[in-house]
Design an enzyme around this catalytic site. Structure first.
Site, PDB file in Angstrom:
ATOM      1  N   GLU A 104     100.068  45.207  20.998  1.00 13.30           N
ATOM      2  CA  GLU A 104      99.442  45.376  22.321  1.00 13.30           C
ATOM      3  C   GLU A 104      97.924  45.557  22.204  1.00 13.30           C
ATOM      4  O   GLU A 104      97.194  45.331  23.154  1.00 13.30           O
ATOM      5  CB  GLU A 104     100.059  46.581  23.050  1.00 13.30           C
ATOM      6  N   CYS A 119     113.463  43.283  18.882  1.00 16.29           N
ATOM      7  CA  CYS A 119     112.435  43.641  19.867  1.00 16.29           C
ATOM      8  C   CYS A 119     111.676  42.365  20.169  1.00 16.29           C
ATOM      9  O   CYS A 119     111.351  41.598  19.250  1.00 16.29           O
ATOM     10  CB  CYS A 119     111.497  44.694  19.271  1.00 16.29           C
ATOM     11  N   ASP A 154     108.750  42.643  30.726  1.00 16.56           N
ATOM     12  CA  ASP A 154     108.823  43.343  29.436  1.00 16.56           C
ATOM     13  C   ASP A 154     107.879  44.528  29.518  1.00 16.56           C
ATOM     14  O   ASP A 154     107.031  44.606  30.413  1.00 16.56           O
ATOM     15  CB  ASP A 154     108.395  42.396  28.298  1.00 16.56           C
ATOM     16  N   SER A 155     108.019  45.422  28.554  1.00 18.00           N
ATOM     17  CA  SER A 155     107.106  46.559  28.476  1.00 18.00           C
ATOM     18  C   SER A 155     105.683  46.113  28.167  1.00 18.00           C
ATOM     19  O   SER A 155     104.769  46.935  28.196  1.00 18.00           O
ATOM     20  CB  SER A 155     107.562  47.497  27.364  1.00 18.00           C
ATOM     21  N   CYS A 177     113.308  42.417  27.191  1.00 16.13           N
ATOM     22  CA  CYS A 177     112.992  43.600  26.399  1.00 16.13           C
ATOM     23  C   CYS A 177     114.320  44.224  25.953  1.00 16.13           C
ATOM     24  O   CYS A 177     115.157  44.556  26.800  1.00 16.13           O
ATOM     25  CB  CYS A 177     112.211  44.567  27.280  1.00 16.13           C
ATOM     26  N   HIS A 222     108.736  41.783  20.965  1.00 14.20           N
ATOM     27  CA  HIS A 222     107.390  41.670  20.400  1.00 14.20           C
ATOM     28  C   HIS A 222     107.429  41.073  18.986  1.00 14.20           C
ATOM     29  O   HIS A 222     106.442  40.504  18.520  1.00 14.20           O
ATOM     30  CB  HIS A 222     106.724  43.049  20.303  1.00 14.20           C
TER      31      HIS A 222
HETATM   32  N1  DGL Z   1     109.527  44.403  23.713  1.00 15.94           N
HETATM   33  C1  DGL Z   1     110.357  45.507  23.688  1.00 15.94           C
HETATM   34  C2  DGL Z   1     111.729  45.343  23.150  1.00 15.94           C
HETATM   35  O1  DGL Z   1     112.206  44.237  23.103  1.00 15.94           O
HETATM   36  C3  DGL Z   1     109.914  46.885  23.873  1.00 15.94           C
HETATM   37  C4  DGL Z   1     108.980  47.435  22.918  1.00 15.94           C
HETATM   38  C5  DGL Z   1     108.512  48.768  23.426  1.00 15.94           C
HETATM   39  O2  DGL Z   1     107.938  48.794  24.491  1.00 15.94           O
HETATM   40  O3  DGL Z   1     108.709  49.746  22.713  1.00 15.94           O
HETATM   41  O4  DGL Z   1     112.361  46.293  22.766  1.00 15.94           O
END
Ligand code: DGL
Length: 259
Positions: free
Chosen positions: A151, A183, A10-11, A73, A185
């Site tokens: 984050e 997302c 993931d990011s 992600c 997160h």
């Molecule tokens: N966790 C991410 C997603 O599902 C990316 C969030 C990001 O890095 O902007 O989109």
């Protein structure tokens, strides 16, 4: 072969919400997780930048012998999964916003989706929405600023509450009865969101569906560990390892890795 790990990236730390679903469903599987926190958020980057980061993460997981890769992600999936599937032999599991179950079950014919700019502007997202939500009003909201707060260990902050309040208001004014978290997160926001939303608004994410899909694809490729195995789990971050440990409640082995 079977004992080689599942790779997840993931990011940043958000994809740990997916990691936990996979580990719960498949407790015998070895797993390597990459949190590319140094490059978070992906959501505001160009498609080309997102693609290059996905290639970097994928090649590292392949070097670590992963038998399957979960792109945990939505932003990376919607912008890069087609390329990854075409260019690498390893099977990929992607994650997309759960528009379909929300559209199927809404009573008010109005659903809200909170996701990154990269996801909401992607071709794949529009294709999915056209396919499953025709005749349904879909209120799209970019969750600008949410990922950086998570984050930076500011999950339970006034700043977060203020942002969410601003993003939910137009959705509630239009009478949504489903909020899709687009997302990885965002599942960490569920405790706060549940307090802010009226009881009839249901929150929906794709975590369990991704875990089940991972199991299905492993099984059909004969890659599942069927015997009892004490799983080895490693989560690597190229950012602040403390934030990763906090979100995981210090329950797993983590390490800093420069990638
Ligand atoms: N966790 C991410 C997603 O599902 C990316 C969030 C990001 O890095 O902007 O989109």
């Amino acid at each position: 072969m079977m004992k080689t790990p599942i790779g997840i990236f993931d990011s940043g730390i958000g994809g740990t919400s997916i990691f936990k679903e996979i580990h719960t469903l498949l407790p015998n599987e070895n797993i390597i997780y990459l949190a590319d926190s140094r490059n978070a958020p992906y959501g505001n980057k160009s498609q080309e930048e997102i693609l290059q980061l996905c290639i970097k993460n994928t090649e590292l997981l392949i070097r670590k012998n992963c038998k399957l890769i979960v792109v945990a992600c939505n932003t990376a999936t919607t912008n890069a999964i087609t390329y990854l599937r075409t260019n690498y032999e390893v099977p990929f599991i992607g994650i997309e916003p759960a528009i379909k179950p929300a559209a199927l079950n809404t009573q008010t014919k109005t659903i809200g989706i909170l996701a990154t700019k990269g996801t909401l502007s992607s071709h794949l997202f529009h294709k999915t929405t056209d396919l499953y939500a025709s005749g349904i009003k879909v209120i799209e909201q970019v969750g600008e600023g949410i990922v950086p707060l998570i984050e930076n260990a500011m999950l339970d902050s006034i700043e977060m509450e203020t942002l969410l309040d601003r993003y939910l208001e137009p959705m509630l004014a239009q009478n949504i009865d489903f909020l899709v978290l687009g997302c990885t997160h965002y599942p960490y926001l569920i405790p706060m969101l549940s307090k802010m939303l009226p009881e009839h608004v249901k929150i929906i994410d794709s975590g369990l569906a991704v875990a089940k899909q991972t199991e299905t694809v492993l099984a059909s490729n004969k890659l599942l560990i069927t015997s009892n195995n004490k799983a080895s789990i490693y989560l690597y971050s190229n950012g602040n390892i403390q934030v990763l440990n906090t979100i995981l409640k210090n329950q797993f082995d983590t390490a800093y890795l420069d990638f």
